[in-house]
Design a protein around this motif. Structure first.
Motif, PDB file in Angstrom:
ATOM      1  N   ARG A 133      -2.583  41.062   9.208  1.00 13.64           N
ATOM      2  CA  ARG A 133      -2.952  39.916   9.293  1.00 13.64           C
ATOM      3  C   ARG A 133      -2.152  38.894   9.786  1.00 13.64           C
ATOM      4  O   ARG A 133      -1.114  38.533   9.614  1.00 13.64           O
ATOM      5  CB  ARG A 133      -3.285  40.187   7.522  1.00 13.64           C
ATOM      6  N   LEU A 134      -2.912  37.276   9.853  1.00  8.57           N
ATOM      7  CA  LEU A 134      -1.691  36.152  10.159  1.00  8.57           C
ATOM      8  C   LEU A 134      -0.769  35.495   9.538  1.00  8.57           C
ATOM      9  O   LEU A 134      -1.416  36.491   8.287  1.00  8.57           O
ATOM     10  CB  LEU A 134      -2.574  35.106  10.710  1.00  8.57           C
ATOM     11  N   MET A 135       0.209  35.534   9.619  1.00  6.53           N
ATOM     12  CA  MET A 135       1.515  35.584   8.940  1.00  6.53           C
ATOM     13  C   MET A 135       1.157  34.417   7.158  1.00  6.53           C
ATOM     14  O   MET A 135       0.690  33.027   7.890  1.00  6.53           O
ATOM     15  CB  MET A 135       2.758  34.720   9.468  1.00  6.53           C
ATOM     16  N   CYS A 136       1.184  35.144   6.306  1.00  8.50           N
ATOM     17  CA  CYS A 136       0.993  33.536   5.359  1.00  8.50           C
ATOM     18  C   CYS A 136       1.994  32.104   5.222  1.00  8.50           C
ATOM     19  O   CYS A 136       1.641  31.235   4.988  1.00  8.50           O
ATOM     20  CB  CYS A 136       1.736  34.062   4.208  1.00  8.50           C
ATOM     21  N   CYS A 137       3.265  32.316   5.996  1.00 10.40           N
ATOM     22  CA  CYS A 137       3.965  30.903   6.231  1.00 10.40           C
ATOM     23  C   CYS A 137       3.622  29.793   7.327  1.00 10.40           C
ATOM     24  O   CYS A 137       4.360  28.946   7.192  1.00 10.40           O
ATOM     25  CB  CYS A 137       5.858  31.860   6.928  1.00 10.40           C
ATOM     26  N   LEU A 138       2.663  30.208   8.165  1.00 14.50           N
ATOM     27  CA  LEU A 138       1.805  29.538   9.057  1.00 14.50           C
ATOM     28  C   LEU A 138       0.884  28.044   7.949  1.00 14.50           C
ATOM     29  O   LEU A 138       1.355  27.085   8.403  1.00 14.50           O
ATOM     30  CB  LEU A 138       0.757  29.925   9.580  1.00 14.50           C
ATOM     31  N   ASN A 139       0.857  28.991   6.342  1.00 19.85           N
ATOM     32  CA  ASN A 139       0.408  27.797   6.050  1.00 19.85           C
ATOM     33  C   ASN A 139       1.223  26.841   4.814  1.00 19.85           C
ATOM     34  O   ASN A 139       1.445  25.546   5.260  1.00 19.85           O
ATOM     35  CB  ASN A 139      -0.114  28.114   4.681  1.00 19.85           C
ATOM     36  N   ASN A 140       2.947  27.076   5.694  1.00 16.18           N
ATOM     37  CA  ASN A 140       4.003  26.185   4.772  1.00 16.18           C
ATOM     38  C   ASN A 140       3.787  25.012   5.237  1.00 16.18           C
ATOM     39  O   ASN A 140       4.308  23.632   4.150  1.00 16.18           O
ATOM     40  CB  ASN A 140       5.861  27.009   4.957  1.00 16.18           C
ATOM     41  N   GLU A 141       4.057  24.975   6.433  1.00 16.75           N
ATOM     42  CA  GLU A 141       4.387  22.978   7.266  1.00 16.75           C
ATOM     43  C   GLU A 141       2.974  22.410   7.599  1.00 16.75           C
ATOM     44  O   GLU A 141       3.106  21.702   8.293  1.00 16.75           O
ATOM     45  CB  GLU A 141       5.095  23.771   8.004  1.00 16.75           C
ATOM     46  N   GLU A 142       1.321  23.208   7.287  1.00 17.47           N
ATOM     47  CA  GLU A 142       0.891  22.565   7.982  1.00 17.47           C
ATOM     48  C   GLU A 142       0.497  21.485   8.256  1.00 17.47           C
ATOM     49  O   GLU A 142       0.210  20.557   8.546  1.00 17.47           O
ATOM     50  CB  GLU A 142      -0.402  23.557   7.324  1.00 17.47           C
ATOM     51  N   LEU A 143       0.663  21.240   6.607  1.00 19.04           N
ATOM     52  CA  LEU A 143       0.051  19.494   6.144  1.00 19.04           C
ATOM     53  C   LEU A 143       1.303  18.384   6.857  1.00 19.04           C
ATOM     54  O   LEU A 143       0.380  17.620   7.905  1.00 19.04           O
ATOM     55  CB  LEU A 143       0.342  18.988   4.746  1.00 19.04           C
TER      56      LEU A 143
END
Length: 306
Positions: free
Chosen positions: A200-210
């Motif tokens: 699946r898409l890597m969870c860490c893509l969400n870490n720096e999104e904001l």
């Protein structure tokens, strides 16, 4: 304010609050507590502290005791029994011809229940399997279907970054992840590079999104026309999001082009709407986008709770 300790269990990423009950408890201590699944042993992730009452789900259950040598011995014996139960369950699955992949087995501390975690495409009728297992172990049996993300969380491993998987080390819940996040961070839209061990898409893509959303909001898009602080106009060739630097292609009076770097605050621009490129996408990119779309569609169905 309520005094609590935070306890983490082996198969749960979340931290659960308990009343220390006047016991002297430190971080990393093992404690015996009562949960919805029965009596369990957990590791103290948060030492005693006071938190606001509204953040506590009542009733707050007290810690039964700190784990002693006998408790630790029982826990170790349970780990050994889990390996044996795993092999037996695997044999029974083959016997019943079920299309399911057994991931892990877990005994509750008090042996009141055995949980078997598995993944499968669609729903599985495992009623006969449960009866078979119950006749062998003479205790309550629970089969829990999980997703591929949960499998990676349970088994652990090393990510493409070279570090232990986030889901196995500190993540509690799986936050939604989308292709838009990769685009926002200017990451190559290559499925093999933005997919985790689970596929699946890597969870860490969400870490720096904001942070990237905030930084990108201050920048022009590639292809926008901007005016520099010295009154020269040019077209944006590229942007450095973190450094907030914009590379602008300037055309002089002789028609020669030159690329210059500017800080974003030295530019005046009005972003224009970018045109769709559906008719100009080459076959290789089209295949890549389709693969990414499939990844994104699968995100919604990766976690199943019974």
């Amino acid at each position: 304010m309520t005094t609590v300790i935070g306890v983490r269990f082996r198969h749960a990423g979340k931290i659960y609050y308990f009343d220390p009950h006047g016991l002297e408890i430190n971080r990393d201590d093992k404690v015996i507590v009562e949960t919805a699944r029965g009596i369990e042993i957990g590791s103290v992730a948060l030492a005693p502290r006071e938190i606001e009452d509204e953040k506590v789900i009542q009733p707050l259950k007290p810690v039964i005791r700190k784990a002693d040598d006998n408790d630790l011995k029982i826990d170790e014996e349970n780990r050994i029994k889990e390996k044996n139960a795993y092999d037996i369950c695997l044999e029974k699955i083959r016997k019943h011809g079920l299309e399911m992949k057994l991931i892990e087995c877990e005994y509750t501390f008090d042996n009141s229940k055995i949980l078997f975690y598995f993944i499968a495409d669609g729903r599985i009728d495992f009623r006969e399997l449960v009866k078979d297992l119950a006749s062998v172990f003479r205790t309550r049996i629970e089969l829990r279907q999980i997703g591929v993300r949960d499998e990676a969380k349970a088994l652990g491993g090393i990510g493409i970054c070279g570090r232990p998987l986030c889901c196995n080390t500190f993540l509690g819940d799986f936050a939604p992840v989308s292709i838009k996040m990769a685009k926002e961070q200017n990451i190559s839209l290559n499925p093999s590079k933005i997919s985790g061990n689970c596929g699946r898409l890597m969870c860490c893509l969400n870490n720096e999104e904001l942070a990237y959303e905030e930084l990108n909001a201050k920048l022009p898009n590639v292809g926008d026309f901007v005016t520099t602080s010295d009154g020269t106009a040019g077209e944006v060739a590229s942007v450095n999001v973190l450094k907030q630097i914009v590379r602008v292609v300037i055309t002089d009076e002789d028609g020669d082009k030159e690329a210059r770097d500017y800080k974003v605050e030295d530019l005046a621009f009005k972003p224009r709407r970018r045109k769709e490129r559906k008719n100009n996408v080459d076959s290789a990119e089209e295949k890549e986008l389709k693969a990414l779309e499939m990844l994104e569609k699968r995100e919604g169905g990766s976690h199943i709770d019974d």
